[in-house]
Design an enzyme around this catalytic site. Structure first.
Site, PDB file in Angstrom:
ATOM      1  N   ARG A 253       0.849  -1.192   0.000  1.00 24.61           N
ATOM      2  CA  ARG A 253       0.000   0.000   0.000  1.00 24.61           C
ATOM      3  C   ARG A 253       0.888   1.247   0.000  1.00 24.61           C
ATOM      4  O   ARG A 253       1.022   1.933   1.020  1.00 24.61           O
ATOM      5  CB  ARG A 253      -0.928  -0.025   1.212  1.00 24.61           C
ATOM      6  CG  ARG A 253      -2.024  -1.115   1.127  1.00 24.61           C
ATOM      7  CD  ARG A 253      -3.273  -0.534   0.513  1.00 24.61           C
ATOM      8  NE  ARG A 253      -4.287  -1.540   0.252  1.00 24.61           N
ATOM      9  CZ  ARG A 253      -5.300  -1.826   1.082  1.00 24.61           C
ATOM     10  NH1 ARG A 253      -5.393  -1.224   2.235  1.00 24.61           N
ATOM     11  NH2 ARG A 253      -6.204  -2.712   0.732  1.00 24.61           N
TER      12      ARG A 253
ATOM     13  N   GLN B 257      -0.170   2.333  -6.136  1.00 23.57           N
ATOM     14  CA  GLN B 257      -1.624   2.553  -6.117  1.00 23.57           C
ATOM     15  C   GLN B 257      -2.319   2.019  -7.365  1.00 23.57           C
ATOM     16  O   GLN B 257      -3.419   1.471  -7.284  1.00 23.57           O
ATOM     17  CB  GLN B 257      -1.917   4.044  -5.968  1.00 23.57           C
ATOM     18  CG  GLN B 257      -1.813   4.543  -4.542  1.00 23.57           C
ATOM     19  CD  GLN B 257      -2.197   6.006  -4.420  1.00 23.57           C
ATOM     20  OE1 GLN B 257      -2.184   6.746  -5.405  1.00 23.57           O
ATOM     21  NE2 GLN B 257      -2.541   6.448  -3.229  1.00 23.57           N
TER      22      GLN B 257
ATOM     23  N   ASP C  43      -2.985  -1.711  -6.978  1.00 20.02           N
ATOM     24  CA  ASP C  43      -3.585  -2.156  -5.723  1.00 20.02           C
ATOM     25  C   ASP C  43      -4.987  -2.723  -5.951  1.00 20.02           C
ATOM     26  O   ASP C  43      -5.994  -2.019  -5.811  1.00 20.02           O
ATOM     27  CB  ASP C  43      -3.614  -0.985  -4.739  1.00 20.02           C
ATOM     28  CG  ASP C  43      -4.065  -1.390  -3.347  1.00 20.02           C
ATOM     29  OD1 ASP C  43      -4.397  -2.572  -3.156  1.00 20.02           O
ATOM     30  OD2 ASP C  43      -4.091  -0.517  -2.462  1.00 20.02           O
TER      31      ASP C  43
ATOM     32  N   SER D 165      -7.583  -2.679  -2.984  1.00 21.03           N
ATOM     33  CA  SER D 165      -8.310  -1.426  -2.801  1.00 21.03           C
ATOM     34  C   SER D 165      -9.396  -1.230  -3.852  1.00 21.03           C
ATOM     35  O   SER D 165     -10.519  -0.827  -3.544  1.00 21.03           O
ATOM     36  CB  SER D 165      -7.336  -0.239  -2.840  1.00 21.03           C
ATOM     37  OG  SER D 165      -6.516  -0.224  -1.689  1.00 21.03           O
TER      38      SER D 165
ATOM     39  N   TYR E 135      -2.520  -0.247   8.376  1.00 17.28           N
ATOM     40  CA  TYR E 135      -3.589  -1.163   8.760  1.00 17.28           C
ATOM     41  C   TYR E 135      -3.858  -1.070  10.263  1.00 17.28           C
ATOM     42  O   TYR E 135      -3.010  -0.643  11.047  1.00 17.28           O
ATOM     43  CB  TYR E 135      -3.218  -2.607   8.411  1.00 17.28           C
ATOM     44  CG  TYR E 135      -3.135  -2.889   6.941  1.00 17.28           C
ATOM     45  CD1 TYR E 135      -4.278  -3.180   6.204  1.00 17.28           C
ATOM     46  CD2 TYR E 135      -1.917  -2.870   6.272  1.00 17.28           C
ATOM     47  CE1 TYR E 135      -4.213  -3.449   4.846  1.00 17.28           C
ATOM     48  CE2 TYR E 135      -1.833  -3.133   4.911  1.00 17.28           C
ATOM     49  CZ  TYR E 135      -2.987  -3.423   4.207  1.00 17.28           C
ATOM     50  OH  TYR E 135      -2.904  -3.682   2.871  1.00 17.28           O
TER      51      TYR E 135
END
Length: 384
Positions: free
Chosen positions: A127, A132, A135, A138, A233
């Protein structure tokens, strides 16, 4: 360099790993794309769409898998109807890009290593800002967060928004979202769009600003210990902190029309956030949607894959929600996969560079070895 797109055999899986638009992009880069016939049908992409994008349609799954230099999937490989495991169809030295659930099912890593497969697990993409675009967790969690509110709205015997009518004013529904990760934030945004009053809770105080920016009230509980782990997290907290948290949360659950839970821990059973007593304390007609159902559930009463009614409360335990929106789920996943392939394919040749932090984190097997220590530890636990 041959890239293959497999047809998913998991019964509940409607997504496809590559959509025609991304096929056209890769073909322009000089890559040869093969697609198993019917691979995109459940996501409403026809064989003709793929052929028009420059792909070759393969009818025999064994041929497609066996010829692939890189094979793309969505769900982890599994045993086929003919008794052969999908992994055994790959040629040694091939690359597999897919969700692999290696911490929840570490045996898949053992099989991949034994087959000499280089496997990149989409769950293990770091992450980070640079990662991004790759990912997939997500992108798919955002879809799940959106869809969970629609499920809740359909099950709730009330309106979501406040309405002023000739017969009087209807109060807006009260929604409580537990967990403000990607799925939770999308659930908050969707519930607000539908006109609900929304509260949200997360043990990480850093997400307060994000929750408030979406128009929701943040339920804050002051804890003395660190609650955020590496990568942003949520961290496992002490029993005393859990007890204190549950006491505060119970009051918000009690007064909510809808509770949405989103807390999941890779490779472990989901933490219980809503106890049986909390469910009993809710108003009849209330709804709980448990996004952690596949990992056992955040609600003590959740039945994975089922909708049940307990003490007048409807508890929904959906599994693989992104698959219920296969068009956009496939489009987003395909972009994630394509972005990752830009790292592992250079000048139309395979380039597994472990000096790249993204490749290093995502690659779980290579040259017959399991590279991830957490997976090795999980395998030892299974063996013991």
């Amino acid at each position: 360099m041959k890239i293959a797109v497999a047809k998913e055999i998991e019964v509940s899986e409607r997504r496809v790993s590559l959509v025609p638009d991304m096929v056209a992009k890769l073909v322009k880069q000089g890559l040869e794309i093969s697609v198993e016939t019917g691979a995109g049908e459940k996501a409403y992409f026809s064989d003709g769409d793929y052929e028009a994008a420059g792909a070759k349609i393969i009818t025999d799954a064994a041929v497609l898998w066996g010829e692939a230099d890189i094979l793309l999937k969505v769900s982890p490989p599994q045993e086929r109807e003919d008794g052969r495991h999908e992994i055994d169809l790959l040629k040694p030295g091939a690359v597999l890009l897919s969700f692999l659930n290696p911490l929840g099912n570490p045996e898949v890593a053992r099989k991949l290593a034994q087959r000499q497969i280089t496997a990149l697990s989409m769950e293990l993409i770091p992450r980070t800002t640079r990662a991004q675009s790759m990912d997939a967790l997500s992108s798919q969690a955002s879809i799940a967060g959106y869809k969970t509110v629609l499920l809740a709205a359909a099950a709730l015997p009330k309106y979501f928004p406040m309405l002023t009518t000739a017969a009087g004013t209807i109060a807006p529904a009260k929604v409580f979202v537990m967990g403000a990760g990607v799925a939770g934030l999308q659930a908050i945004a969707t519930a607000r769009r539908l006109g609900a009053l929304v509260e949200a809770f997360d043990i990480r105080p850093a997400v307060k600003e994000e929750v408030q920016s979406l128009g929701a009230k943040f339920v804050e509980i002051k804890l003395t210990e660190e609650t955020t782990a590496a990568g942003g997290y949520a961290k496992e907290i002490s029993e005393d902190s859990k007890k204190r948290t549950q006491e505060v949360v119970a009051e918000h659950v009690k007064h909510s029309d809808i509770v949405i839970t989103t807390a999941q821990v890779p490779g472990r059973k989901a933490p219980i956030l809503v106890t049986e007593d909390m469910v009993k304390g809710m108003k009849p007609g209330s709804v709980i949607v448990d996004l952690a159902a596949e990992q056992g559930g955040n609600c003590a009463c959740t039945a994975p894959g089922k909708d049940i009614v307990y003490h007048g409360v409807t508890i929904i335990g959906p599994i693989n929600l992104p698959s219920s929106m296969p068009v956009h789920a496939s489009q987003l996943y395909a972009k994630n996969v394509t972005a990752l392939m830009q790292l592992v394919v250079k000048d139309k040749a395979l380039n597994i560079n472990f000096a790249d932090d993204i490749v290093d984190a995502a690659c779980i097997t290579h040259n017959g070895e399991i590279r991830n220590q957490r997976i090795k530890d999980a395998l030892q636990t299974v063996t013991v």
